[in-house]
Design a protein around this motif. Sequence first.
Motif, PDB file in Angstrom:
ATOM      1  N   GLY A   1       2.153  -4.967   1.019  1.00  0.00           N
ATOM      2  CA  GLY A   1       2.385  -5.881  -0.104  1.00  0.00           C
ATOM      3  C   GLY A   1       3.372  -6.977   0.227  1.00  0.00           C
ATOM      4  N   GLY A   2       3.229  -8.104  -0.492  1.00  0.00           N
ATOM      5  CA  GLY A   2       4.094  -9.261  -0.255  1.00  0.00           C
ATOM      6  C   GLY A   2       3.884  -9.786   1.150  1.00  0.00           C
ATOM      7  N   SER A   3       4.978 -10.145   1.804  1.00  0.00           N
ATOM      8  CA  SER A   3       4.833 -10.642   3.172  1.00  0.00           C
ATOM      9  C   SER A   3       5.235  -9.576   4.186  1.00  0.00           C
ATOM     10  N   GLY A   4       5.189  -8.299   3.753  1.00  0.00           N
ATOM     11  CA  GLY A   4       5.494  -7.194   4.676  1.00  0.00           C
ATOM     12  C   GLY A   4       4.237  -6.740   5.410  1.00  0.00           C
ATOM     13  N   ILE A   5       4.437  -6.146   6.578  1.00  0.00           N
ATOM     14  CA  ILE A   5       3.297  -5.622   7.347  1.00  0.00           C
ATOM     15  C   ILE A   5       2.979  -4.217   6.822  1.00  0.00           C
ATOM     16  N   ALA A   6       1.723  -4.005   6.456  1.00  0.00           N
ATOM     17  CA  ALA A   6       1.318  -2.708   5.884  1.00  0.00           C
ATOM     18  C   ALA A   6       1.411  -1.598   6.929  1.00  0.00           C
ATOM     19  N   MET A   7       1.561  -0.366   6.450  1.00  0.00           N
ATOM     20  CA  MET A   7       1.678   0.772   7.370  1.00  0.00           C
ATOM     21  C   MET A   7       1.058   2.030   6.768  1.00  0.00           C
ATOM     22  N   ARG A   8       0.634   2.938   7.632  1.00  0.00           N
ATOM     23  CA  ARG A   8       0.219   4.271   7.185  1.00  0.00           C
ATOM     24  C   ARG A   8       1.479   5.086   6.918  1.00  0.00           C
ATOM     25  N   LEU A   9       1.439   5.958   5.914  1.00  0.00           N
ATOM     26  CA  LEU A   9       2.584   6.813   5.596  1.00  0.00           C
ATOM     27  C   LEU A   9       2.259   8.227   6.072  1.00  0.00           C
ATOM     28  N   SER A  10       2.540   8.488   7.347  1.00  0.00           N
ATOM     29  CA  SER A  10       2.053   9.737   7.958  1.00  0.00           C
ATOM     30  C   SER A  10       2.794  10.974   7.430  1.00  0.00           C
ATOM     31  N   THR A  11       4.075  10.838   7.059  1.00  0.00           N
ATOM     32  CA  THR A  11       4.789  12.000   6.506  1.00  0.00           C
ATOM     33  C   THR A  11       4.179  12.394   5.159  1.00  0.00           C
ATOM     34  N   CYS A  12       3.810  11.393   4.389  1.00  0.00           N
ATOM     35  CA  CYS A  12       3.153  11.668   3.096  1.00  0.00           C
ATOM     36  C   CYS A  12       1.792  12.328   3.333  1.00  0.00           C
ATOM     37  N   GLU A  13       1.085  11.848   4.340  1.00  0.00           N
ATOM     38  CA  GLU A  13      -0.227  12.435   4.644  1.00  0.00           C
ATOM     39  C   GLU A  13      -0.070  13.923   4.994  1.00  0.00           C
ATOM     40  N   GLN A  14       0.983  14.220   5.800  1.00  0.00           N
ATOM     41  CA  GLN A  14       1.211  15.617   6.209  1.00  0.00           C
ATOM     42  C   GLN A  14       1.551  16.523   5.028  1.00  0.00           C
ATOM     43  N   LEU A  15       2.208  15.951   4.022  1.00  0.00           N
ATOM     44  CA  LEU A  15       2.563  16.743   2.838  1.00  0.00           C
ATOM     45  C   LEU A  15       1.309  17.323   2.184  1.00  0.00           C
ATOM     46  N   LEU A  16       0.241  16.542   2.187  1.00  0.00           N
ATOM     47  CA  LEU A  16      -0.986  16.946   1.494  1.00  0.00           C
ATOM     48  C   LEU A  16      -1.985  17.647   2.425  1.00  0.00           C
ATOM     49  N   GLU A  17      -2.042  17.213   3.672  1.00  0.00           N
ATOM     50  CA  GLU A  17      -3.099  17.661   4.586  1.00  0.00           C
ATOM     51  C   GLU A  17      -3.147  19.190   4.696  1.00  0.00           C
ATOM     52  N   GLY A  18      -4.299  19.770   4.405  1.00  0.00           N
ATOM     53  CA  GLY A  18      -4.498  21.219   4.536  1.00  0.00           C
ATOM     54  C   GLY A  18      -3.898  22.023   3.392  1.00  0.00           C
ATOM     55  N   ASN A  19      -3.224  21.369   2.476  1.00  0.00           N
ATOM     56  CA  ASN A  19      -2.555  22.090   1.373  1.00  0.00           C
ATOM     57  C   ASN A  19      -3.314  21.943   0.065  1.00  0.00           C
TER      58      ASN A  19
ATOM     59  N   SER B   1      -4.181 -13.113   8.311  1.00  0.00           N
ATOM     60  CA  SER B   1      -2.861 -13.508   7.813  1.00  0.00           C
ATOM     61  C   SER B   1      -1.829 -12.416   8.091  1.00  0.00           C
ATOM     62  N   ALA B   2      -2.305 -11.196   8.322  1.00  0.00           N
ATOM     63  CA  ALA B   2      -1.487 -10.002   8.604  1.00  0.00           C
ATOM     64  C   ALA B   2      -0.752  -9.462   7.385  1.00  0.00           C
ATOM     65  N   VAL B   3      -0.863 -10.162   6.233  1.00  0.00           N
ATOM     66  CA  VAL B   3      -0.148  -9.690   5.042  1.00  0.00           C
ATOM     67  C   VAL B   3      -1.075  -9.557   3.834  1.00  0.00           C
ATOM     68  N   GLY B   4      -2.369  -9.628   4.032  1.00  0.00           N
ATOM     69  CA  GLY B   4      -3.309  -9.584   2.914  1.00  0.00           C
ATOM     70  C   GLY B   4      -3.348  -8.214   2.252  1.00  0.00           C
ATOM     71  N   ASP B   5      -3.697  -8.236   0.968  1.00  0.00           N
ATOM     72  CA  ASP B   5      -3.746  -6.985   0.207  1.00  0.00           C
ATOM     73  C   ASP B   5      -4.908  -6.083   0.619  1.00  0.00           C
ATOM     74  N   ALA B   6      -5.874  -6.631   1.346  1.00  0.00           N
ATOM     75  CA  ALA B   6      -6.983  -5.773   1.801  1.00  0.00           C
ATOM     76  C   ALA B   6      -6.533  -4.854   2.948  1.00  0.00           C
ATOM     77  N   ILE B   7      -5.410  -5.172   3.573  1.00  0.00           N
ATOM     78  CA  ILE B   7      -5.028  -4.424   4.789  1.00  0.00           C
ATOM     79  C   ILE B   7      -4.687  -2.955   4.506  1.00  0.00           C
ATOM     80  N   PRO B   8      -3.841  -2.636   3.496  1.00  0.00           N
ATOM     81  CA  PRO B   8      -3.595  -1.203   3.238  1.00  0.00           C
ATOM     82  C   PRO B   8      -4.895  -0.453   2.944  1.00  0.00           C
ATOM     83  N   ALA B   9      -5.805  -1.135   2.222  1.00  0.00           N
ATOM     84  CA  ALA B   9      -7.095  -0.500   1.898  1.00  0.00           C
ATOM     85  C   ALA B   9      -7.882  -0.217   3.168  1.00  0.00           C
ATOM     86  N   LEU B  10      -7.890  -1.165   4.087  1.00  0.00           N
ATOM     87  CA  LEU B  10      -8.642  -0.979   5.334  1.00  0.00           C
ATOM     88  C   LEU B  10      -8.005   0.097   6.218  1.00  0.00           C
TER      89      LEU B  10
END
Length: 318
Positions: free
Chosen positions: A246-264, A129-138
């Motif tokens: 969530g909703g009918s939006g296409i899920a995405m990785r938040l890479s800037t957020c990941e960088q904030l934490l990575e290695g810190n 469906s491209a908008v399922g709630d399992a997608i961010p988890a996957l």
Amino acid sequence: MEMNIETSRIPDPFSRKVWEPADAEEAMMIKRQYGADAVFVAGGTLLRTQWEGGIVNRPEHFIRLDTIADLCGIHESDQHIYIGALTRLRECGADAYIAYHGATLYESCRHIAAPSIRNQATIGGNIASAVGDAIPALLVHNASLHWADIGSEVTTIEQDLGDWLEIVKSGRKSMNAVLLGINLEKQNRLLATESIEQSVDHQQEITFFRKIGRREAFTPSLVTVAFRAKIDPLGYFSQVRIAAGGGSGIAMRLSTCEQLLEGNRYQADMITSLARLASDEFITYSDPFASEQYRQQTAGNLLAAGLWETIHAQIERR
Ligand SMILES: Cc1cc2nc3c(=O)[nH]c(=O)nc-3n(C[C@H](O)[C@H](O)[C@H](O)COP(=O)(O)OP(=O)(O)OC[C@H]3O[C@@H](n4cnc5c(N)ncnc54)[C@H](O)[C@@H]3O)c2cc1C
């Protein structure tokens, strides 16, 4: 009195054709033949709401996927957990392998719709469906998708979930492809030879999945977030994966957020920075129920609260 009964105002349900292919190739050949007049049906739970809500037209040809052997079940290999596309959400949300190696997926499957829907709905339908709630988890489990597609010949491909979502966004998704299954990256296990003392230094995986909807169940989510990272005993993060949808939006990785934490190293002020960055980075949409800005702020708040709760629960366990 003579009754004047108009014929055929009500569509004849029996005029539609239900196909029962024996394999993915046959399913794809039928789809290719009838194009937009045909639809693949897995559990039918999303399609049903779309038809009933008039969001999409009910096509003439239904192609059942549950008649195809080998599309169900959960299997373990050295590196991966493989989930057949026709595996029901109920099964995914009750499986010990998925609970251990795909904790956010496990959580997401337990929070999609109501139990009666989860008995029928499939993981493949949720993804396709491209908008399922399992997608961010996957996305935080580096999942890849196994597809069968048909051009001049039948091919099977393995595709990174994030790459497939980009193709969906660009409108180039193959309409004839059948999703066969999903590969989840396994969480690294402690080596069997490792002693308990050595394992004290070992990094621990932390995960969480959060979902906000307009009601507890039975409505599409407004925002869904998933988080997965390793944390060492000194509080340093590695392999950070964060996603929102969530909703009918296409899920995405938040890479800037990941960088904030990575290695810190974890510090309390990371929580507010994470909320702000996630709100800035998350690309979503407005509809009559929630503005884009509301969804963005909610994603930031869900991630911040989830991280705080998870870290503090871990500290209390020590
Ligand atoms: C009351 C209710 C509440 C719901 N709540 C939620 C919710 O909270 N979160 C959520 O994410 N969803 C929700 N849903 C939507 C739906 O139940 C899920 O997304 C479900 O996982 C869809 O799976 P399905 O097998 O029923 O898919 P179907 O309805 O059969 O198919 C969905 C789409 O995927 C395509 N498709 C299915 N399988 C394949 C395949 N293997 N290969 C290629 N294409 C395929 C179909 O052609 C169709 O376009 C809800 C639905 C209802 C009725």
